[in-house]
Design a protein around this motif. Structure first.
Motif, mmCIF file in Angstrom:
data_model
loop_
_atom_site.group_PDB
_atom_site.id
_atom_site.type_symbol
_atom_site.label_atom_id
_atom_site.label_comp_id
_atom_site.label_asym_id
_atom_site.label_seq_id
_atom_site.Cartn_x
_atom_site.Cartn_y
_atom_site.Cartn_z
ATOM 1 N N GLY A 79 0.801 -1.213 0.000
ATOM 2 C CA GLY A 79 0.000 0.000 0.000
ATOM 3 C C GLY A 79 0.837 1.267 0.000
ATOM 4 N N PHE A 80 0.187 2.382 0.224
ATOM 5 C CA PHE A 80 0.902 3.657 0.222
ATOM 6 C C PHE A 80 0.224 4.632 1.163
ATOM 7 C CE2 PHE A 80 -1.843 6.378 -2.544
ATOM 8 C CZ PHE A 80 -2.759 5.418 -2.941
ATOM 9 N N LEU A 81 0.942 5.710 1.437
ATOM 10 C CA LEU A 81 0.414 6.748 2.304
ATOM 11 C C LEU A 81 0.314 8.016 1.486
ATOM 12 C CD1 LEU A 81 2.801 6.071 5.306
ATOM 13 C CD2 LEU A 81 0.364 5.583 5.251
ATOM 14 N N GLN A 82 -0.726 8.790 1.746
ATOM 15 C CA GLN A 82 -0.708 10.118 1.166
ATOM 16 C C GLN A 82 -0.504 11.097 2.308
ATOM 17 O OE1 GLN A 82 -3.821 12.839 -1.068
ATOM 18 N NE2 GLN A 82 -2.574 11.732 -2.528
ATOM 19 N N TYR A 83 0.240 12.132 2.001
ATOM 20 C CA TYR A 83 0.470 13.164 2.997
ATOM 21 C C TYR A 83 -0.081 14.460 2.440
ATOM 22 C CZ TYR A 83 2.916 15.881 6.571
ATOM 23 O OH TYR A 83 3.216 16.687 7.638
ATOM 24 N N GLN A 84 -1.046 15.050 3.131
ATOM 25 C CA GLN A 84 -1.519 16.367 2.704
ATOM 26 C C GLN A 84 -1.535 17.286 3.903
ATOM 27 O OE1 GLN A 84 -5.185 16.676 0.466
ATOM 28 N NE2 GLN A 84 -5.038 18.912 0.361
ATOM 29 N N CYS A 85 -0.877 18.420 3.720
ATOM 30 C CA CYS A 85 -0.824 19.392 4.809
ATOM 31 C C CYS A 85 -1.235 20.757 4.294
ATOM 32 C CB CYS A 85 0.588 19.460 5.377
ATOM 33 S SG CYS A 85 1.796 19.989 4.149
ATOM 34 N N VAL A 86 -1.536 21.646 5.213
ATOM 35 C CA VAL A 86 -1.761 23.045 4.860
ATOM 36 C C VAL A 86 -0.918 23.888 5.803
ATOM 37 C CG1 VAL A 86 -3.814 23.170 6.336
ATOM 38 C CG2 VAL A 86 -3.481 24.893 4.559
ATOM 39 N N VAL A 87 -0.351 24.963 5.271
ATOM 40 C CA VAL A 87 0.480 25.844 6.080
ATOM 41 C C VAL A 87 -0.040 27.263 5.886
ATOM 42 C CG1 VAL A 87 2.802 26.776 6.328
ATOM 43 C CG2 VAL A 87 2.480 24.326 5.938
ATOM 44 N N PRO A 88 -0.232 28.021 6.978
ATOM 45 C CA PRO A 88 -0.823 29.363 6.856
ATOM 46 C C PRO A 88 0.051 30.320 6.038
ATOM 47 C CG PRO A 88 -0.136 28.926 9.123
ATOM 48 C CD PRO A 88 0.045 27.655 8.368
ATOM 49 N N PRO A 89 -0.583 31.356 5.463
ATOM 50 C CA PRO A 89 0.050 32.212 4.462
ATOM 51 C C PRO A 89 1.442 32.744 4.847
ATOM 52 C CG PRO A 89 -2.241 32.818 4.744
ATOM 53 C CD PRO A 89 -1.957 31.763 5.751
ATOM 54 N N GLY A 90 1.563 33.302 6.042
ATOM 55 C CA GLY A 90 2.842 33.912 6.405
ATOM 56 C C GLY A 90 4.017 32.949 6.289
ATOM 57 N N ALA A 91 3.778 31.722 6.743
ATOM 58 C CA ALA A 91 4.874 30.765 6.832
ATOM 59 C C ALA A 91 4.989 29.880 5.599
ATOM 60 C CB ALA A 91 4.659 29.880 8.064
ATOM 61 N N ALA A 92 4.012 30.024 4.676
ATOM 62 C CA ALA A 92 3.870 29.024 3.628
ATOM 63 C C ALA A 92 5.092 28.884 2.717
ATOM 64 C CB ALA A 92 2.632 29.316 2.792
ATOM 65 N N MET A 93 5.607 30.001 2.251
ATOM 66 C CA MET A 93 6.663 29.899 1.245
ATOM 67 C C MET A 93 7.878 29.162 1.799
ATOM 68 S SD MET A 93 7.907 32.631 -1.613
ATOM 69 C CE MET A 93 6.622 33.769 -1.434
ATOM 70 N N ASP A 94 8.282 29.534 3.000
ATOM 71 C CA ASP A 94 9.448 28.878 3.604
ATOM 72 C C ASP A 94 9.163 27.420 3.931
ATOM 73 O OD1 ASP A 94 10.840 31.158 3.410
ATOM 74 O OD2 ASP A 94 10.590 31.762 5.538
ATOM 75 N N ALA A 95 7.999 27.196 4.510
ATOM 76 C CA ALA A 95 7.678 25.825 4.921
ATOM 77 C C ALA A 95 7.593 24.909 3.704
ATOM 78 C CB ALA A 95 6.367 25.806 5.699
ATOM 79 N N MET A 96 6.973 25.386 2.632
ATOM 80 C CA MET A 96 6.855 24.553 1.432
ATOM 81 C C MET A 96 8.241 24.222 0.878
ATOM 82 S SD MET A 96 3.831 23.650 0.809
ATOM 83 C CE MET A 96 2.597 23.934 2.067
ATOM 84 N N ALA A 97 9.114 25.230 0.869
ATOM 85 C CA ALA A 97 10.466 24.987 0.355
ATOM 86 C C ALA A 97 11.161 23.923 1.206
ATOM 87 C CB ALA A 97 11.261 26.293 0.350
ATOM 88 N N THR A 98 10.996 24.031 2.525
ATOM 89 C CA THR A 98 11.626 23.049 3.401
ATOM 90 C C THR A 98 11.054 21.659 3.159
ATOM 91 O OG1 THR A 98 11.740 24.810 5.035
ATOM 92 C CG2 THR A 98 12.232 22.586 5.815
ATOM 93 N N LEU A 99 9.729 21.586 3.049
ATOM 94 C CA LEU A 99 9.096 20.273 2.831
ATOM 95 C C LEU A 99 9.594 19.647 1.530
ATOM 96 C CD1 LEU A 99 5.411 21.140 3.885
ATOM 97 C CD2 LEU A 99 7.051 19.722 5.155
ATOM 98 N N VAL A 100 9.598 20.452 0.481
ATOM 99 C CA VAL A 100 10.018 19.919 -0.821
ATOM 100 C C VAL A 100 11.475 19.471 -0.762
ATOM 101 C CG1 VAL A 100 10.417 20.520 -3.241
ATOM 102 C CG2 VAL A 100 8.298 21.213 -2.114
ATOM 103 N N ARG A 101 12.288 20.230 -0.062
ATOM 104 C CA ARG A 101 13.698 19.853 0.037
ATOM 105 C C ARG A 101 13.843 18.519 0.794
ATOM 106 N NH1 ARG A 101 15.579 24.178 2.693
ATOM 107 N NH2 ARG A 101 14.959 25.568 1.013
ATOM 108 N N ILE A 102 13.121 18.369 1.900
ATOM 109 C CA ILE A 102 13.209 17.119 2.663
ATOM 110 C C ILE A 102 12.740 15.946 1.798
ATOM 111 C CG2 ILE A 102 12.266 15.827 4.642
ATOM 112 C CD1 ILE A 102 12.001 18.472 6.133
ATOM 113 N N ILE A 103 11.646 16.163 1.076
ATOM 114 C CA ILE A 103 11.087 15.086 0.256
ATOM 115 C C ILE A 103 12.043 14.727 -0.879
ATOM 116 C CG2 ILE A 103 9.201 14.465 -1.312
ATOM 117 C CD1 ILE A 103 7.461 16.432 0.504
#
Ligand SMILES: Cc1cc2nc3c(=O)[nH]c(=O)nc-3n(C[C@H](O)[C@H](O)[C@H](O)COP(=O)(O)OP(=O)(O)OC[C@H]3O[C@@H](n4cnc5c(N)ncnc54)[C@H](O)[C@@H]3O)c2cc1C
Ligand SMILES: NC(=O)c1ccc[n+]([C@@H]2O[C@H](COP(=O)([O-])OP(=O)(O)OC[C@H]3O[C@@H](n4cnc5c(N)ncnc54)[C@H](OP(=O)(O)O)[C@@H]3O)[C@@H](O)[C@H]2O)c1
Lengths: 245, 434
Positions: free
Chosen positions: B307-331
């Motif tokens: 099987g597999f897992l899906q991961y879906q998150c939401v990050v509030p506007p102020g923090a979004a750009m940095d958090a998304m970059a970090t998430l993508v980098r980790i992934i």
């Protein structure tokens, strides 16, 4: 626009079939014994595009009420193009073995009541020399098996009755269709474990509509059941009696 | 008799007794095991599972009750599929007000997860368009719930994960359309900041926006992707539309996952470069636009028996750009991401459900083939980033977040829990409650 009378209209297979006819703008008259479910189904069919849907209450075992239920249907529909008879029960075989009453009641529900209803409706189709009488029998009627031979015997009676009727009415423009489903996933079979041989009511409904369109005499649904039953019917009795089917 | 019960991710594997509900007037079945409604099993994790309990299968509740083609108000039983609603409504000039990325979900499931679509910035969540529903409780009581009547139960049940009782039928407000065609545009972007700019620039004029990012790309290509925006075509479109696609299906579960780093990288490369210019325009049928994955029945089996897992998150506007970059980098560094990384800006509308997932910010969703502890560790690390940024993870896609994280993401959980039917429970709820 087709005008359709359905007996046992709360059956899952009947409901799926009715949806197909509703979508093409047919008029339907539904007979059943559960008033609330009939209403739910009628509402649904109207939303799906049926030109009109009417209902009538009928317990198929109340044979004396058949004639008036059919009269009401004709009043509602004007005339009948297609009759679908779909009610049925799956008897508890051991309970039948233990009780003559249960056996006869199950035979009535699955056999006699159908024969009575069809007999009563035939004159209406004959008078127009057109239309189809479609009846849901079963592959179980093709050969008696220890696991459900009361049901099988009732369906065999229906199948044989329809075969004769088909010969009789063929010359008069009325088609008689014997529908023989295999395993179908419906409330009737809720307790069974489902496997690869099982079909959905929607698939059976599509097969019924097709067989009615083509004026087929007999339809195994899905079609591969023809082959399975061909084999089962041809197993010599001296072998068959030893099998546990 | 218990039988195997799976969600879309086919992880975890559970068993439950299945009871089919086919008559909306009937009370809930007797017995003392715990109940959970089960729609079409399109949730990925364990929110639609009830290991060792009863699953109330609702697909037999699929009758329409009323539809007014003049107003677009539709009432139907809760097991009706969105696909059936589309089949009925589109030819009459109506469309779903909000739709998830598959049309094979039930109305009850869409309510219980308060699902969102590509038009969140315009239309909010599915729950915003639910006018009323009936809630059947285990004590036999039936409540009509609307924004005014039993309003607290209305809010608890929308996004309520099936725990407040069984929704038997619901009334929805559909949305007018001129026809089945969509006018779409796709923009290639090289890095994440471009996504934010494209989103901001599109929200006023485009009803639907969504982006796909290549989570396998590293280095200079990190965060590259395709941004898609669209509107319903106003009338008969001028260009020749692409017709609806044929359905294929995956008939068997392959013995191992067909989705590994190699297939993934190749797919993403192909997908990114498939589009020649920077911008591509098209007129397409709504099906391939909204439901590309529905064209391949049973695609979830490609992930193999684990099987597999899906991961879906939401990050509030102020923090979004940095958090998304970090998430993508980790992934990207972990190399276990999938080709299904979807990015979308949610709008400002408050969700109607107490426990709804959508909230203002940026949402990211992607699949991970289940490879045991490494996968779980990776997702825990993503959780650290999301929690730090004040975000949340979507229960409909979750099979593993800790109770601590859940309570952090959904501080309303305690107020919500008062509305849980005493006889209802789920594998998800038992997991996050502890
Ligand atoms: C390919 C794909 C794409 C997706 N895209 C999106 C997306 O874009 N946005 C999004 O939000 N989600 C998305 N999802 C997730 C999906 O929309 C949700 O998980 C949805 O809730 C599934 O509905 P279902 O009918 O299959 O319900 P299930 O998964 O069977 O159940 C979901 C929940 O609803 C409850 N429930 C079901 N019926 C009832 C009822 N009658 N009364 C009360 N509770 C009930 C269940 O108990 C469970 O908690 C996607 C899923 C897939 C597979
Ligand atoms: N399912 C299968 O595997 C299978 C296989 C072969 C043939 N068949 C046949 O297919 C037909 C339809 O069955 P189904 O599978 O659709 O099952 P179903 O959904 O259980 O339908 C059976 C219906 O028959 C009705 N009925 C029973 N006795 C009645 C009576 N005395 N008067 C009026 N209605 C009565 C029931 O009505 P209530 O709602 O009032 O109880 C029920 O709606 C039956 O003839 C069955 O024998 C089924």
């Amino acid at each position: 626009m087709q005008k359709i009378l359905i007996a046992g209209a709360t059956s899952a297979i009947a409901e799926a079939t009715a949806r197909l006819y509703a979508a093409s703008g047919s008029r339907l008259h539904l007979l059943g014994r559960n008033v609330a479910r009939l209403k739910d189904i009628a509402d649904d069919l109207r939303v799906r595009g049926a030109a009109d849907v009417t209902t009538g209450v009928l317990d198929m075992n109340d044979v004396d009420a058949h004639a008036s239920a059919i009269e009401q249907a004709i009043t509602a529909l004007g005339e009948i193009d297609i009759v679908l008879v779909a009610h049925g029960t799956l008897p508890d075989q051991p309970a039948c073995e233990a009780s003559v009453q249960v056996t006869l009641r199950e035979f009535a529900t699955n056999g006699t009541s159908t024969i009575a209803f069809v007999t009563a409706v035939v004159p209406h189709l004959l008078s127009r020399r057109a239309g189809t009488i479609a009846v849901i029998s079963s592959v179980a009627g093709d050969r008696g098996r220890q696991s459900n031979y009361v049901y099988g015997a009732a369906k065999a009676a229906v199948t044989t009755f329809l075969s004769g009727l088909r010969q009789r009415l063929g010359r008069d423009g009325v088609n008689v269709l014997t529908i023989k489903p295999g395993f179908v996933d419906t409330p009737m079979t809720a307790a069974f474990k489902k496997g690869a041989l099982w079909a959905t009511p929607d698939a059976i409904a599509a097969g019924i509509e097709r067989a009615i369109d083509r004026r087929a005499g007999e339809a195994y649904l899905p079609r591969f059941w023809w082959a399975i039953m061909f084999v089962i019917r041809h197993i010599p009795e001296f072998i068959f009696r030893r099998l546990k089917l | 008799m218990d039988s195997p019960a799976d969600s879309w991710g086919r992880y975890p594997r559970t068993t439950a007794r299945v009871v089919r509900v086919t008559d909306r007037h009937q009370p809930l079945p007797p017995g003392d095991a715990s109940y959970l409604p089960y729609g079409n099993g399109r949730s990925y994790g364990d929110s639609c599972l009830n290991d060792g309990g009863v699953l109330l299968h609702t697909r037999g509740l699929d009758r329409f009750i009323a539809f007014d083609p003049a107003t677009g108000e539709l009432t139907c039983e809760a097991g009706t599929l969105l696909a059936d609603i589309l089949d009925l409504a589109v030819p009459q000039g109506w469309f779903l007000p909000v739709t998830p990325g598959t049309r094979f979900v039930t109305v009850g499931g869409a309510i219980a997860n308060d699902v969102h679509g590509k038009n969140h910035h315009r239309s909010g969540t599915f729950g915003h368009h639910v006018r009323a529903f009936e809630l059947l409780r285990s004590d036999g009581s039936r409540m009509r719930c609307t924004a005014d009547e039993n309003a607290d139960w209305f809010a608890a049940t929308i996004g309520g994960l099936g725990l407040t009782g069984l929704v038997t039928h619901a009334t929805l407000q559909l949305r007018r359309i001129a026809g089945p065609w969509m006018v779409t545009e796709s923009h290639r972007f090289g890095e994440l900041s471009e996504f934010f700019a494209l989103s901001a620039g599109s929200e006023a004029d485009y009803e639907y926006t969504v982006a796909w990012i290549d989570c396998a790309a590293t280095g200079a290509s990190l965060g590259r992707g395709l941004f898609s925006r669209a509107n319903h075509a106003p009338s008969r479109p001028s260009a020749r539309p692409t017709p609806a696609t044929r359905r294929l299906s995956v008939p068997l579960t392959p013995p191992v996952s067909m989705i590994g780093p190699l297939t993934l990288r190749a797919f993403n490369q192909f997908y990114y470069h498939r589009q020649h210019g920077k911008v591509a325009h098209a007129v397409t049928h709504y099906e391939p636009f909204f439901y590309p994955l529905d064209a391949i029945g049973g695609w979830n089996r490609l992930y193999g028996p684990r099987g597999f897992l899906q991961y879906q998150c939401v990050v509030p506007p102020g923090a979004a750009m940095d958090a998304m970059a970090t998430l993508v980098r980790i992934i990207a560094a972990a190399g276990g991401g999938s080709f299904l990384a979807v990015l979308k800006q949610f709008g400002e509308q408050l969700s109607p459900g107490m426990l709804s997932f959508p909230r203002p910010g940026t949402t990211l969703a992607l699949d991970f083939p289940f490879r045991g502890p490494t996968t779980l560790d990776l997702l825990n690390r993503l959780d650290d980033v999301v929690a730090e940024a004040g975000g949340a993870v979507y229960p409909a896609k979750d099979a593993r977040m800790s109770g601590t994280r859940f309570r952090q993401y959904f501080p309303q959980w305690e107020a919500f829990s008062r509305y849980i039917d005493p006889r209802f429970s789920s594998s998800f709820w038992r997991r996050v409650e502890s």
